[in-house]
Design a protein around this motif. Structure first.
Motif, mmCIF file in Angstrom:
data_model
loop_
_atom_site.group_PDB
_atom_site.id
_atom_site.type_symbol
_atom_site.label_atom_id
_atom_site.label_comp_id
_atom_site.label_asym_id
_atom_site.label_seq_id
_atom_site.Cartn_x
_atom_site.Cartn_y
_atom_site.Cartn_z
ATOM 1 N N ALA A 172 50.294 -87.716 66.945
ATOM 2 C CA ALA A 172 51.000 -88.586 67.887
ATOM 3 C C ALA A 172 52.161 -87.853 68.548
ATOM 4 C CB ALA A 172 51.506 -89.834 67.170
ATOM 5 N N LEU A 173 52.877 -87.037 67.771
ATOM 6 C CA LEU A 173 53.961 -86.240 68.349
ATOM 7 C C LEU A 173 53.423 -85.278 69.400
ATOM 8 C CD1 LEU A 173 56.072 -85.343 65.174
ATOM 9 C CD2 LEU A 173 56.787 -86.809 67.055
ATOM 10 N N THR A 174 52.273 -84.674 69.107
ATOM 11 C CA THR A 174 51.663 -83.736 70.052
ATOM 12 C C THR A 174 51.244 -84.457 71.330
ATOM 13 O OG1 THR A 174 50.850 -82.393 68.218
ATOM 14 C CG2 THR A 174 49.821 -82.036 70.359
ATOM 15 N N SER A 175 50.611 -85.609 71.183
ATOM 16 C CA SER A 175 50.109 -86.349 72.346
ATOM 17 C C SER A 175 51.239 -86.773 73.274
ATOM 18 C CB SER A 175 49.335 -87.591 71.890
ATOM 19 O OG SER A 175 48.209 -87.220 71.133
ATOM 20 N N CYS A 176 52.350 -87.221 72.716
ATOM 21 C CA CYS A 176 53.418 -87.767 73.558
ATOM 22 C C CYS A 176 54.093 -86.678 74.380
ATOM 23 C CB CYS A 176 54.432 -88.520 72.719
ATOM 24 S SG CYS A 176 55.746 -87.512 72.014
ATOM 25 N N GLN A 177 53.899 -85.419 74.004
ATOM 26 C CA GLN A 177 54.538 -84.312 74.735
ATOM 27 C C GLN A 177 53.721 -83.841 75.937
ATOM 28 O OE1 GLN A 177 55.275 -81.182 71.874
ATOM 29 N NE2 GLN A 177 56.006 -82.667 70.370
ATOM 30 N N MET A 178 52.487 -84.282 76.023
ATOM 31 C CA MET A 178 51.594 -83.724 77.036
ATOM 32 C C MET A 178 51.728 -84.409 78.401
ATOM 33 S SD MET A 178 50.125 -81.219 75.724
ATOM 34 C CE MET A 178 49.923 -80.485 74.098
ATOM 35 N N LEU A 179 51.574 -83.611 79.444
ATOM 36 C CA LEU A 179 51.484 -84.145 80.800
ATOM 37 C C LEU A 179 50.211 -84.978 80.947
ATOM 38 C CD1 LEU A 179 52.495 -80.916 82.763
ATOM 39 C CD2 LEU A 179 53.711 -83.104 82.905
ATOM 40 N N PRO A 180 50.170 -85.874 81.937
ATOM 41 C CA PRO A 180 48.930 -86.612 82.182
ATOM 42 C C PRO A 180 47.757 -85.665 82.396
ATOM 43 C CG PRO A 180 50.726 -87.533 83.465
ATOM 44 C CD PRO A 180 51.260 -86.278 82.827
ATOM 45 N N GLN A 181 46.580 -86.142 82.064
ATOM 46 C CA GLN A 181 45.367 -85.335 82.166
ATOM 47 C C GLN A 181 45.243 -84.677 83.537
ATOM 48 O OE1 GLN A 181 43.417 -84.922 79.506
ATOM 49 N NE2 GLN A 181 42.173 -83.426 80.601
ATOM 50 N N GLY A 182 44.975 -83.374 83.523
ATOM 51 C CA GLY A 182 44.752 -82.651 84.778
ATOM 52 C C GLY A 182 46.001 -82.032 85.375
ATOM 53 N N GLU A 183 47.187 -82.369 84.842
ATOM 54 C CA GLU A 183 48.425 -81.799 85.380
ATOM 55 C C GLU A 183 48.873 -80.601 84.552
ATOM 56 O OE1 GLU A 183 51.676 -84.414 86.074
ATOM 57 O OE2 GLU A 183 50.452 -85.936 87.081
ATOM 58 N N ASN A 184 49.516 -79.637 85.231
ATOM 59 C CA ASN A 184 50.092 -78.471 84.574
ATOM 60 C C ASN A 184 51.538 -78.311 85.028
ATOM 61 O OD1 ASN A 184 47.846 -77.038 83.032
ATOM 62 N ND2 ASN A 184 46.896 -77.351 85.036
#
Length: 333
Positions: A98-110
């Motif tokens: 969950a910690l990893t997921s919350c750090q990610m940009l929306p799908q397809g964004e860099n």
């Protein structure tokens, strides 16, 4: 202490489970520590009831740096309590995912797509510098445990181009020589969680990952860009030798080991966010820095403490015949 430390996630991935305390580990020194261990200052508060319950203040540093300075009464309270509660459930794999997921940009964004080009290029240069320097930052003890620079860099900074800028800012802030040298040893909170599990104590958590994660993601874009730019400027100045970091991990350890609950020092562990307010900023940027500081204090300290307080009260009322040991960040109490 942070609502949770950015680098806790990487530490969780790198530690060796159930490590025993190392006696004589270097701690803080230049304070008037009393000669008897039992007389050391304590971050323990007692809730008077039968059986008693306790609040214990922690910090997110390797436990070996502070364990010998934690008074016997705190260790005894931990052993006597049948239920131990932490901010988050640090031994639950869901916490990590969950910690990893919350750090990610929306799908397809860099990051390259969302950051101004100048900041992106500076960020990339700084991470290249860190990767180049990391082998010289590693300790013989780390290498003896099988931790190597490339592996460590990838564990901390891997997939950085997919992370939200606020989490990249926190990552950059923790990628220093002192912090790298501490990797591979459980932080104090995690060590206590492992000990509670080993002693077959009942454990729990007063917060959900989302409650700690969403406030940081709630900063607006211009605030995050300002914070990332200031963090890079600070790291670039440190690299050039034109700036000394006013508050370091060593300062934090010293004050904790000396039993000094200094709001100035420990507040820097309360969010793992650098203090951006300084007199050299232009007026508009100073306003931005103050807005960030006010927002984080409101969301990560005041609102959070009220929420945690209500949950602790409910637990104590629901189980009046149980002894609780609540291990929370010292700066939050």
């Amino acid at each position: 202490m942070s609502p949770w430390s950015w680098f806790l996630l990487q530490t969780l991935c790198l530690l060796s489970t159930g490590a025993a305390p190392r006696r004589g580990a270097p701690g803080a020194a230049n304070c008037d520590l009393k000669p008897q261990q039992s007389e050391l200052n304590s971050f323990l508060w007692t809730i008077k009831r039968d059986p008693p319950s306790y609040f214990f203040g922690t910090i997110h540093v390797p436990y070996t740096r502070v364990w010998d300075f934690i008074p016997d009464n705190s260790k005894e309270a931990f052993l006597q309590s049948s239920i131990v509660y932490f901010e988050l459930d640090l031994t639950d794999p869901y916490t990590i995912s969950a910690l990893t997921s919350c750090q990610m940009l929306p799908q397809g964004e860099n990051l390259q797509d969302v950051l101004p080009r100048d900041i992106y290029c500076r960020l990339k240069r700084h991470l290249e510098y860190v990767k180049l320097m990391m082998p010289s930052w590693m300790t013989p003890d780390q290498r003896g445990k099988g931790l190597y620079a490339d592996y460590l860099f990838n564990a901390i900074a891997g997939n950085w181009e997919r992370k939200r800028p606020v989490w990249v800012m926190l990552m950059v802030n923790s990628l220093t020589e002192v912090d790298i040298k501490s990797r591979g040893v459980p932080v104090l909170d995690l060590f206590l969680a492992q000990e509670a599990e080993r002693l077959k104590k009942q454990t729990g958590a007063v917060e959900k990952v989302e409650e700690q994660c969403h406030p940081l993601n709630g900063l607006n874009f211009s605030q995050v860009i300002f914070a990332l730019n200031q963090t890079l400027l600070q790291q670039e100045s440190l690299r050039a030798g034109s700036l000394q970091n006013p508050y370091t991990t060593e300062d934090l350890i010293k004050h904790y080991n000396c039993g000094d609950l200094s709001s100035i020092i420990l507040s820097h562990d309360s969010s793992q966010v650098p203090n951006f307010i300084n007199a050299t900023l232009p007026p508009q940027e100073r306003i931005t820095a103050q807005e960030i500081d006010s927002y984080l204090r409101r969301e990560l300290i005041y609102k959070r403490n009220e929420r945690i307080g209500k949950r602790v009260k409910a637990l104590l009322e629901e189980f009046p015949d149980k002894g609780f040991f609540f291990a929370f960040g010292a700066a939050s109490q």
